[in-house]
Design an enzyme around this catalytic site. Sequence first.
Site, short mmCIF file in Angstrom:
data_model
loop_
_atom_site.label_atom_id
_atom_site.label_comp_id
_atom_site.label_asym_id
_atom_site.label_seq_id
_atom_site.Cartn_x
_atom_site.Cartn_y
_atom_site.Cartn_z
N GLN A 1 9.99 -94.06 -28.60
CA GLN A 1 8.88 -93.60 -27.50
C GLN A 1 7.89 -92.99 -28.12
O GLN A 1 7.87 -92.23 -28.78
CB GLN A 1 9.87 -92.48 -26.63
CG GLN A 1 9.08 -92.11 -25.46
CD GLN A 1 9.92 -90.81 -24.88
OE1 GLN A 1 10.06 -90.06 -25.78
NE2 GLN A 1 10.27 -90.93 -23.73
N GLU B 1 15.76 -89.12 -18.73
CA GLU B 1 16.21 -88.54 -20.05
C GLU B 1 16.77 -87.15 -19.68
O GLU B 1 17.76 -86.98 -20.62
CB GLU B 1 14.84 -88.48 -20.73
CG GLU B 1 14.83 -87.90 -22.10
CD GLU B 1 13.69 -88.02 -22.73
OE1 GLU B 1 12.48 -88.18 -22.16
OE2 GLU B 1 13.42 -88.04 -24.06
N GLU C 1 10.44 -74.78 -21.17
CA GLU C 1 9.43 -73.90 -20.27
C GLU C 1 8.75 -74.88 -19.17
O GLU C 1 8.43 -74.21 -18.21
CB GLU C 1 8.19 -73.37 -21.15
CG GLU C 1 8.46 -72.44 -22.20
CD GLU C 1 9.53 -72.92 -23.50
OE1 GLU C 1 9.35 -74.15 -23.50
OE2 GLU C 1 9.93 -71.95 -24.40
#
Length: 387
Positions: free
Chosen positions: A126, A244, A371
């Site tokens: 990726q 994912e 976050e």
Amino acid sequence: MDLDYTDEQQAFRQEVRSWLEKHVPGKPLPSFDASREGFEAHRAWERVLAEGRWGMVTWPESYGGRGLDLIQWLIFEEEYYRAGAPLRVNQNGIFLLGPTLMEYGTDEQKARFLTSMASGDEIWAQAWSEPQAGSDLASVRATAVLEGDEYVLKGHKIWSSRAVFADWAFGLFRTDPASQRHKGLSLIFFPLNASGVRVQAIPQIDGETGFAEIFLDDVRVPAFNRLGGEGEGWNICMATAGFERGLMLRSPARFQVAARKLVELYKAHEAEVEPTVKAAVLQSWMDAEAYALSIYATASRLAAGGHIGAEASTNKIFWSEMDIAMHKAALSILGARAELLRSAPEAGDIGRWLDGYFFSLAGPIYAGSNEIQRNIIAERMLGLPRA
């Protein structure tokens, strides 16, 4: 959701278990991040899986799969981890790009890429992050300019898993140079051995090379390699991120097996550890079981025609933090012995807990930092104003 397995599902579980008992290597394979030899050993295992049509069981038979549903995939994963089978070196391909290709790819693209992906003939990396665009993916600067029927790629990608030894990468590129943020981006595939591609390994804390930088200098690829329409890359990437974070990349079986091993470790050393460690062990086991039930519920809803949306962010935070807590509990049980590296002659299975702990530390960062996931939950699930 029916919590009982059907006779057909039980029979499928037995079929998987029998096949794995005959084919799982007797000794652990060398790490696919440490050397070309280890990488190729895992590629060979992928081919063994493909020969049995176990490469990706949910894919259609025409692409090397078995056309099975998500519940059967979860059963397969449970048996796979129970058997101690090797980690999947092509996880970026089969668990992330594959489902995205299935949804957004043309018939020609599916025929070109999916079968070779399932067979392990082509291993994928990726290539999303950049030095100035890690968690803030929308600020990528790498460009793809269309010239005739080819794109010319330029830019610098970083933190690309498996890129050191992989064959292909899928990356996010700015195809409209005047665009900003989420607009004007496209998802494009490129071979890592193409002219103009330079891959530079990034040593990890354990000395292995699971990450790499990718430098792209006038790399030419056919326009055929663009997934979806030009400028639609952001929405397609978010679909990939959903796979994912939410379901495919981190199946519950991985954590259930780790939790059972943690319980065994605690029982073996119970007399040596502080009483408070017991609570951490119990919590890890309960969290792993709760995560499994949650994923079964999600799979049942998807099978009924539902979709996975922003809740993928809650899954990602949960499994990444659970993984760290589980390994911290193991290190607490082992005490000073936990510092033994896997390569130490006296390490035995102890070193695997330290390896797992190192890897778990990356969990709150990759697949979108926790976050960022908390921002998504606040804005899209709870409807809170943007900070």
